[in-house]
Design a protein around this motif. Structure first.
Motif, PDB file in Angstrom:
ATOM      1  N   ILE A 288      15.677 122.592  74.017  1.00 53.68           N
ATOM      2  CA  ILE A 288      16.915 123.305  74.338  1.00 53.68           C
ATOM      3  C   ILE A 288      16.686 124.185  75.564  1.00 53.68           C
ATOM      4  N   VAL A 289      17.620 124.094  76.481  1.00 52.84           N
ATOM      5  CA  VAL A 289      17.540 124.947  77.667  1.00 52.84           C
ATOM      6  C   VAL A 289      18.065 126.323  77.284  1.00 52.84           C
ATOM      7  N   LYS A 290      17.325 127.364  77.697  1.00 54.81           N
ATOM      8  CA  LYS A 290      17.758 128.704  77.291  1.00 54.81           C
ATOM      9  C   LYS A 290      18.079 129.552  78.524  1.00 54.81           C
ATOM     10  N   PRO A 291      19.360 129.520  78.940  1.00 56.00           N
ATOM     11  CA  PRO A 291      19.723 130.365  80.076  1.00 56.00           C
ATOM     12  C   PRO A 291      19.731 131.833  79.645  1.00 56.00           C
ATOM     13  N   TYR A 292      19.208 132.706  80.472  1.00 60.25           N
ATOM     14  CA  TYR A 292      19.169 134.135  80.163  1.00 60.25           C
ATOM     15  C   TYR A 292      19.972 134.899  81.204  1.00 60.25           C
ATOM     16  N   LYS A 422      16.127 128.829  89.367  1.00 60.56           N
ATOM     17  CA  LYS A 422      16.615 127.624  90.060  1.00 60.56           C
ATOM     18  C   LYS A 422      18.086 127.468  89.743  1.00 60.56           C
ATOM     19  N   ARG A 423      18.727 126.511  90.396  1.00 64.11           N
ATOM     20  CA  ARG A 423      20.183 126.454  90.266  1.00 64.11           C
ATOM     21  C   ARG A 423      20.664 125.590  89.118  1.00 64.11           C
ATOM     22  N   SER A 424      19.835 124.622  88.718  1.00 63.67           N
ATOM     23  CA  SER A 424      20.296 123.647  87.729  1.00 63.67           C
ATOM     24  C   SER A 424      19.074 123.051  87.035  1.00 63.67           C
ATOM     25  N   MET A 425      19.279 121.994  86.278  1.00 66.52           N
ATOM     26  CA  MET A 425      18.131 121.305  85.663  1.00 66.52           C
ATOM     27  C   MET A 425      17.673 120.141  86.535  1.00 66.52           C
ATOM     28  N   ASN A 426      18.131 120.102  87.767  1.00 65.20           N
ATOM     29  CA  ASN A 426      17.735 118.990  88.641  1.00 65.20           C
ATOM     30  C   ASN A 426      16.225 118.973  88.879  1.00 65.20           C
ATOM     31  N   PRO A 427      15.689 117.751  89.051  1.00 67.62           N
ATOM     32  CA  PRO A 427      14.238 117.667  89.275  1.00 67.62           C
ATOM     33  C   PRO A 427      13.854 118.097  90.690  1.00 67.62           C
ATOM     34  N   GLY A 428      12.555 118.185  90.926  1.00 63.99           N
ATOM     35  CA  GLY A 428      12.047 118.521  92.258  1.00 63.99           C
ATOM     36  C   GLY A 428      11.814 117.263  93.065  1.00 63.99           C
ATOM     37  N   PHE A 429      10.945 117.366  94.052  1.00 69.04           N
ATOM     38  CA  PHE A 429      10.748 116.276  95.020  1.00 69.04           C
ATOM     39  C   PHE A 429      10.280 114.984  94.357  1.00 69.04           C
ATOM     40  N   LEU A 436       8.531 122.290  81.113  1.00 65.59           N
ATOM     41  CA  LEU A 436       8.307 123.745  81.167  1.00 65.59           C
ATOM     42  C   LEU A 436       9.620 124.483  80.904  1.00 65.59           C
ATOM     43  N   PHE A 437      10.720 123.919  81.443  1.00 66.81           N
ATOM     44  CA  PHE A 437      12.010 124.607  81.371  1.00 66.81           C
ATOM     45  C   PHE A 437      12.543 124.692  79.934  1.00 66.81           C
ATOM     46  N   LEU A 438      11.933 123.909  79.032  1.00 68.49           N
ATOM     47  CA  LEU A 438      12.418 123.874  77.650  1.00 68.49           C
ATOM     48  C   LEU A 438      11.469 124.585  76.686  1.00 68.49           C
ATOM     49  N   LYS A 439      10.401 125.149  77.201  1.00 69.18           N
ATOM     50  CA  LYS A 439       9.412 125.774  76.309  1.00 69.18           C
ATOM     51  C   LYS A 439       9.960 127.079  75.739  1.00 69.18           C
ATOM     52  N   THR A 442       9.925 130.195  77.887  1.00 64.35           N
ATOM     53  CA  THR A 442      10.552 130.098  79.228  1.00 64.35           C
ATOM     54  C   THR A 442      11.971 130.665  79.212  1.00 64.35           C
ATOM     55  N   MET A 443      12.256 131.498  80.209  1.00 66.58           N
ATOM     56  CA  MET A 443      13.620 132.019  80.396  1.00 66.58           C
ATOM     57  C   MET A 443      14.191 131.383  81.664  1.00 66.58           C
ATOM     58  N   MET A 444      15.271 130.652  81.544  1.00 69.99           N
ATOM     59  CA  MET A 444      15.886 130.055  82.731  1.00 69.99           C
ATOM     60  C   MET A 444      16.891 131.049  83.326  1.00 69.99           C
ATOM     61  N   LEU A 445      16.712 131.350  84.616  1.00 65.01           N
ATOM     62  CA  LEU A 445      17.687 132.210  85.310  1.00 65.01           C
ATOM     63  C   LEU A 445      18.373 131.332  86.351  1.00 65.01           C
ATOM     64  N   PHE A 446      19.505 130.769  85.985  1.00 65.25           N
ATOM     65  CA  PHE A 446      20.162 129.808  86.869  1.00 65.25           C
ATOM     66  C   PHE A 446      20.890 130.515  88.007  1.00 65.25           C
ATOM     67  N   GLY A 447      20.818 129.926  89.184  1.00 65.62           N
ATOM     68  CA  GLY A 447      21.514 130.469  90.355  1.00 65.62           C
ATOM     69  C   GLY A 447      20.644 130.316  91.580  1.00 65.62           C
ATOM     70  N   ASP A 448      21.233 130.593  92.720  1.00 67.63           N
ATOM     71  CA  ASP A 448      20.481 130.565  93.973  1.00 67.63           C
ATOM     72  C   ASP A 448      19.378 131.636  93.915  1.00 67.63           C
TER      73      ASP A 448
END
Ligand code: NAP
Length: 462
Positions: A288-292, A422-429, A436-439, A442-448
């Motif tokens: 589960i993604v946990k936006p904070y 980061k802005r979204s759950m999009n992958p990197g290069f 990591l984003f689902l651990k 982990t606190m996801m802070l979405f945005g620029d």
């Protein structure tokens, strides 16, 4: 006497090039190193022009003028994130120059050529032309003018081999039997131009920076051959320096990604996955993604004793380096131990993060290489991951099926709390998801990244 003076000045400029390159290895001395190398270049070019057998300076003046205007304009305009594209173009132009010098020297000969001279002319032509088209394809892939995905077709390696053998055959025939066959000369040039395209199209966009380092080395090798063509010691030395340092850099980048150069060149990495940084909806790993909220994050930072900041490509993309510095200063003012973990391939070019953090005057002492800091994550309160993704992906350590398995990564998941900006759950290069984003920690802070960092700084100030 005069020749000795000329060689001494060439030697002096070669020493200055070596010192300059050495100084590039630390952010503290890099600017001076660049200046010394530029000075060495002016010295070498100046003495060559001044002492050469030149009757008319018109075209030289035009060339210097046009080149200077383009160079000054490009250096002002180009974004730091587009630097690899610019280097690709420079490499291509270097290759083109070597091929053109080889062509003009060949055409200047009226009656035959000594075998050694013919061989170095053909090598300069071949490597230069291959570097030109290879670099243009690399540029187009990075700019996303063409797809970043590897282009692979049946018999590709066989075709390359046939072309290489064809060029060797034509060159061998000319060297032994008929040096002045211009149509064969053009045939070798044609093969090299096609081969440059063919060797780069099977390589994915994510690997382009490595290919550019390799092409940089090729452009140096071509210049070195041109030095033999013109009997110019400065070109031979400088070309060898560029050739060797390009090879070292290519190797270091491969080691940092745990890939062999053969895997980069022939592995078709990214053929099944999106690459080239294209943002695609991710097939997210289970969890589960946990936006904070910003407030949650400020609370965590206010009770932290130690923080490691991990910058990645997203910091460069949002130009957040000044906000990163501000946050770091505020944390330090609150008595927090702050350090930066720099992954060798974070961003889009070697040293990318160091350059940006140096721009915002982050102290060099706080920047630690992966090897220096990787064991410290487990004793750290908070990791702040700013627009980094692949370089903190635990799949590299624990998922043998992952395309990046074995690549050394920063062990951020061992920190008590991981904040990811980061802005979204999009992958990197590399185009792969990141568990990591689902651990749990982990606190996801979405945005620029820049906007989020500004809000964090505001909150900490209050
Ligand atoms: P990354 O894996 O490419 O991830 C960058 C992340 O930044 C993305 O997930 C993106 O997510 C986020 N981002 C983009 N714009 C942002 C913004 N404005 N604000 C916040 N986040 C933003 O970057 P990395 O971890 O630095 O890894 C570098 C990659 O490049 C590696 O795969 C490496 O192998 C490859 N590479 C680098 C070099 C080199 O020399 N440095 C050479 C060859 C290959 P969102 O879109 O969700 O925001």
């Amino acid at each position: 006497m005069f020749e000795h003076t000329l060689d001494l000045i060439y030697l002096l400029s070669a020493v200055m090039f070596i010192v300059g390159i050495k100084m590039l290895s630390s952010p503290e001395t890099a600017a001076r190193g660049n200046f010394i190398s530029a000075l060495a270049m002016i010295l070498a070019v100046g003495i060559t022009i001044a002492t050469g057998d030149i009757k008319d300076f018109t075209w030289i003046a035009v060339g210097i003028g046009v080149g200077a205007v383009i160079g000054i304009f490009a250096s002002q305009m180009v974004q730091m994130t587009s630097m690899p594209e610019m280097v690709a173009l420079y490499n291509g132009l270097g290759g083109a120059a070597s091929a053109l010098v080889a062509t003009s020297e060949y055409m200047r000969q009226q009656s035959g050529l000594a075998p050694f001279l013919l061989v170095v002319i053909l090598l300069s032509l071949f490597v230069g032309a291959l570097t030109l088209t290879g670099s243009l394809v690399a540029f187009a892939k990075l700019k996303e003018l063409v797809s970043g995905k590897p282009t692979i077709f049946m018999g590709q390696h066989l075709l390359n081999l046939v072309l290489i053998l064809g060029a060797i055959g034509l060159g061998g025939y000319m060297s032994i039997l008929e040096p002045m066959r211009f149509e064969y000369f053009l045939g070798i040039a044609g093969i090299a131009l096609v081969l440059g395209i063919l060797v780069v199209i099977p390589i994915g966009g994510a690997d382009m920076p490595v290919v550019i380092a390799l092409l940089n080395s090729y452009s140096g090798i071509a210049v070195s051959f041109t030095g033999f063509v013109l009997s110019n010691n400065a070109l031979i030395i400088v070309g060898s320096l560029v050739g060797a340092s390009g090879l070292f850099l290519t190797n270091e980048m491969c080691v940092a990604m745990n890939r062999s150069i053969w895997n980069v060149l022939f592995g078709g990495f990214g053929a099944d996955a999106p690459s080239g940084g294209a943002a695609t909806p991710a097939g997210v790993p289970e969890g589960i993604v946990k936006p904070y909220s910003i407030e949650d994050a400020i609370n965590v930072l206010e009770s932290a004793q130690s923080v490691i900041i991990i910058p990645g490509y997203g910091m460069a993309a949002s130009q957040a380096q000044h906000q990163v510095r501000e946050l770091s200063d505020l944390l330090e003012k609150n008595g927090v131990q702050v350090r930066f973990a720099i992954h060798p391939v974070a961003g889009r070019m070697p040293g990318h993060m160091n350059v940006l953090l140096a721009e915002s005057n982050v102290s060099y002492d706080l920047l630690l290489d992966m090897d220096e800091i990787n064991d410290d994550f487990r004793n750290t309160d908070v990791s702040i991951v700013i627009g980094a993704n692949d370089v903190v992906n635990p799949a590299a350590n624990d998922d043998p099926s992952s395309p990046i398995y074995g690549m050394p990564v920063l062990n951020v998941e061992q920190t008590r709390t991981v904040m990811v900006l980061k802005r979204s759950m999009n992958p990197g290069f590399a185009g792969i998801d990141n568990a990591l984003f689902l651990k749990d920690n982990t606190m996801m802070l979405f945005g620029d990244a820049k906007a989020t960092l500004s809000k964090l700084a505001e909150g900490l100030k209050q």
